[in-house]
Enzyme design. Structure first.
Site, PDB file in Angstrom:
ATOM      1  N   ARG A 186       1.108  -0.639  -0.310  1.00  0.00           N
ATOM      2  CA  ARG A 186      -0.196   0.414  -0.024  1.00  0.00           C
ATOM      3  C   ARG A 186       0.446   0.761   0.191  1.00  0.00           C
ATOM      4  O   ARG A 186       1.728   0.955   0.628  1.00  0.00           O
ATOM      5  CB  ARG A 186      -0.558  -0.013   1.160  1.00  0.00           C
ATOM      6  CG  ARG A 186      -1.844  -0.943   1.406  1.00  0.00           C
ATOM      7  CD  ARG A 186      -3.067  -0.943   2.280  1.00  0.00           C
ATOM      8  NE  ARG A 186      -4.026  -2.126   2.343  1.00  0.00           N
ATOM      9  CZ  ARG A 186      -4.654  -2.674   3.497  1.00  0.00           C
ATOM     10  NH1 ARG A 186      -4.363  -2.420   4.113  1.00  0.00           N
ATOM     11  NH2 ARG A 186      -5.158  -3.503   3.500  1.00  0.00           N
ATOM     12  N   GLU A 242      -6.070  -0.815  15.520  1.00  0.00           N
ATOM     13  CA  GLU A 242      -6.728  -1.727  14.496  1.00  0.00           C
ATOM     14  C   GLU A 242      -6.073  -3.069  14.656  1.00  0.00           C
ATOM     15  O   GLU A 242      -4.335  -2.351  13.830  1.00  0.00           O
ATOM     16  CB  GLU A 242      -7.142  -1.181  13.587  1.00  0.00           C
ATOM     17  CG  GLU A 242      -8.060  -1.656  12.758  1.00  0.00           C
ATOM     18  CD  GLU A 242      -7.550  -1.792  11.089  1.00  0.00           C
ATOM     19  OE1 GLU A 242      -7.263  -3.346  10.574  1.00  0.00           O
ATOM     20  OE2 GLU A 242      -7.128  -1.084  10.692  1.00  0.00           O
ATOM     21  N   SER A 292      -9.871  -5.911  11.232  1.00  0.00           N
ATOM     22  CA  SER A 292     -11.353  -5.245   9.962  1.00  0.00           C
ATOM     23  C   SER A 292     -12.186  -6.290   9.465  1.00  0.00           C
ATOM     24  O   SER A 292     -11.426  -6.794   8.586  1.00  0.00           O
ATOM     25  CB  SER A 292     -11.133  -3.865   9.194  1.00  0.00           C
ATOM     26  OG  SER A 292     -11.568  -3.368   8.929  1.00  0.00           O
ATOM     27  N   ARG A 299       2.677   0.890  10.480  1.00  0.00           N
ATOM     28  CA  ARG A 299       1.921   1.479   8.952  1.00  0.00           C
ATOM     29  C   ARG A 299       3.427   1.385   7.594  1.00  0.00           C
ATOM     30  O   ARG A 299       4.387   2.118   7.511  1.00  0.00           O
ATOM     31  CB  ARG A 299       2.045   2.743   8.756  1.00  0.00           C
ATOM     32  CG  ARG A 299       0.639   3.618   7.524  1.00  0.00           C
ATOM     33  CD  ARG A 299      -0.204   4.362   8.170  1.00  0.00           C
ATOM     34  NE  ARG A 299      -0.627   4.641   9.215  1.00  0.00           N
ATOM     35  CZ  ARG A 299      -1.678   4.413   9.506  1.00  0.00           C
ATOM     36  NH1 ARG A 299      -2.632   4.555   8.399  1.00  0.00           N
ATOM     37  NH2 ARG A 299      -2.743   4.750  10.157  1.00  0.00           N
ATOM     38  N   ARG A 353       1.285  -5.910  12.893  1.00  0.00           N
ATOM     39  CA  ARG A 353       0.687  -5.469  14.344  1.00  0.00           C
ATOM     40  C   ARG A 353       0.153  -6.584  15.482  1.00  0.00           C
ATOM     41  O   ARG A 353       0.249  -6.052  16.377  1.00  0.00           O
ATOM     42  CB  ARG A 353      -0.870  -4.728  13.969  1.00  0.00           C
ATOM     43  CG  ARG A 353      -0.766  -4.112  12.790  1.00  0.00           C
ATOM     44  CD  ARG A 353      -2.169  -2.858  12.739  1.00  0.00           C
ATOM     45  NE  ARG A 353      -1.715  -1.412  11.314  1.00  0.00           N
ATOM     46  CZ  ARG A 353      -2.084  -0.696  11.705  1.00  0.00           C
ATOM     47  NH1 ARG A 353      -3.331  -0.869  12.170  1.00  0.00           N
ATOM     48  NH2 ARG A 353      -2.039   0.762  10.977  1.00  0.00           N
TER      49      ARG A 353
END
Length: 427
Positions: A262, A349, A352, A277, A391
């Site tokens: 990403r 987070e 999801s 990230r 994560r």
């Protein structure tokens, strides 16, 4: 993608749903485009019918000696042919304009989704596990990783730039162990079929899962006009594109462990320190393909599958239902699992899980044949993280850190670590 027929019948419902998402009304513009397209199609059909009728009339006029009438009819047919010669291209253009407009409209939230502008309106559903208490000041993951010599940001930056990390030794093995553990649980206990999908996909695959056209800047594109997958959701969901599935074969459940890529275009200045990230990361993805009647139940099931992973790792987390302003473009409802990071002193987070209804299926033309019905319906699609490995690594490091800076290995991961129960500076 939403159904234009539903929009025509429910314009107020669409605009009310978009208002909940904080988006502008779209029904009037979409219906106007559709009216223009429908009017053009009607003109084409009328022209084709008149051309056919006039062609027959020419023969009758010639047979009866009505030369003047025949010539007038020939001129009329020539005009109709001229119109029809460009009508097909015009129809394609109108279809493309409507499709592009529909492709940019987000999904309609379910009625029980909390209404709000952003994450502040998210609602906690439940908590699991207890926060670990420390008799020392817990450190953040990057402090631990750098001190161990097993998380190197400088070397990665020299090779690749910002938002890349080089793991080595025990931490590299720990992340691999996390992925293998997750896959084993999802395939042997939760009924998911493991898939090893392509990491490069074409435009239509990203369009099908709604990353294109709206989120093109968040993706990495290659010089061969392929895209690096932002998540295995893309290839796993596209397994059923342009197919008709027998109802007996639903639900289908797929899982994959893949690298994900990403650009993080919308996150400038956020989480620039550490492993949270990244442009490249690993994730275990869950995708379900269901019928219309069972997708909501499947959403709850998928969320529990992800929660199970965190529970067995002994991590404290909370489950949140996202507000209309915080959930993703293609989702009708989303649960986020937020894991507690002791070093940060914050929830972040880690998974999801979203139910999309037939929104993605309509873009992919993925259908099923209900029992006892002649026609077909669009399948419902769901996707979730089961979970993000980077994560999870951060959460394990910060939760299981020791006073001397070493990392205790959670019990469930030890079979994957070759007997290593503590990761220290030596490996």
């Amino acid at each position: 993608m939403l159904d234009i027929r539903w929009i025509r019948d429910n314009p107020e419902a669409l605009d009310a749903a978009l208002e909940k998402r904080g988006a502008a009304s779209e029904s009037a513009a979409l219906i106007a485009l559709d009216e223009e397209r429908r009017a053009h199609v009607a003109r084409v059909q009328d022209a084709q019918a008149r051309r056919n009728a006039a062609s027959k009339e020419i023969g009758a006029a010639m047979a009866s000696g009505e030369t003047e009438k025949a010539e007038a009819l020939k001129a009329e047919v020539a005009d109709l042919k001229q119109f029809l010669s460009t009508a097909e291209e015009t129809e394609r253009d109108l279809d493309a304009r409507l499709r592009d407009a529909l492709a940019r409209v987000p999904n309609v939230p379910l009625d029980d989704v909390p209404v709000g502008a952003d994450e502040d309106a998210n609602v906690e559903v439940r908590r699991s596990g207890e926060k670990r208490t420390f008799d020392f000041e817990p450190k953040e993951h990057f402090e631990l990783g750098e001190a161990l010599g097993q998380m190197d940001f400088e070397v990665a930056a020299r090779m690749s730039g910002a938002r890349f990390t080089l793991l080595n030794g025990g931490l590299a093995r720990l992340e691999r162990a996390l992925g293998q553990f997750m896959l084993d649980v999802h395939t042997t206990e939760h009924g998911y079929t493991e898939v090893n999908p392509p990491l490069l996909v074409r435009d239509d695959a990203l369009f099908g899962t709604a990353q294109l056209p709206k989120f093109a800047e968040d993706q990495f594109r290659t010089t061969t006009d392929h895209w690096l997958i932002p998540t295995a959701e893309v290839p796993l969901t596209n397994i059923v594109r342009e197919t008709i599935i027998d109802h007996d074969y639903l639900p289908r459940r797929y899982t994959a462990l893949t690298p994900c890529f990403r650009s993080e275009a919308g996150s400038a200045g956020r989480d620039t320190r550490g492993y949270l990230r990244q442009h490249q990361f690993y994730k275990v993805e869950l995708v379900s393909i269901t019928d219309a009647e069972t997708s909501i139940e499947e959403h709850e099931r998928m969320t529990r599958c992800a929660e199970t992973i965190l529970e067995r790792l002994g991590l404290h987390f909370r489950t949140m239902v996202l507000s209309t302003g915080d959930m993703g473009f293609a989702a009708r409802k989303t649960y986020d699992l937020e894991v507690w990071l002791p070093g940060q002193g914050a929830y972040r987070e880690i998974s999801s899980c979203s139910v999309c209804g037939d929104f993605q299926a309509r873009r992919m033309n993925a259908r099923y044949r209900p029992e006892g019905e002649k026609g077909t319906r669009f399948v419902h699609t769901l996707n979730g993280s089961g979970v993000a490995m980077g994560r999870a690594l951060i959460a394990v490091m910060e939760t299981y850190q020791q006073a001397d800076g070493s990392i205790a290995v959670p019990d469930v991961l030890r079979p994957y670590m070759g007997g290593i129960d503590v990761i220290g500076a030596g490996g």
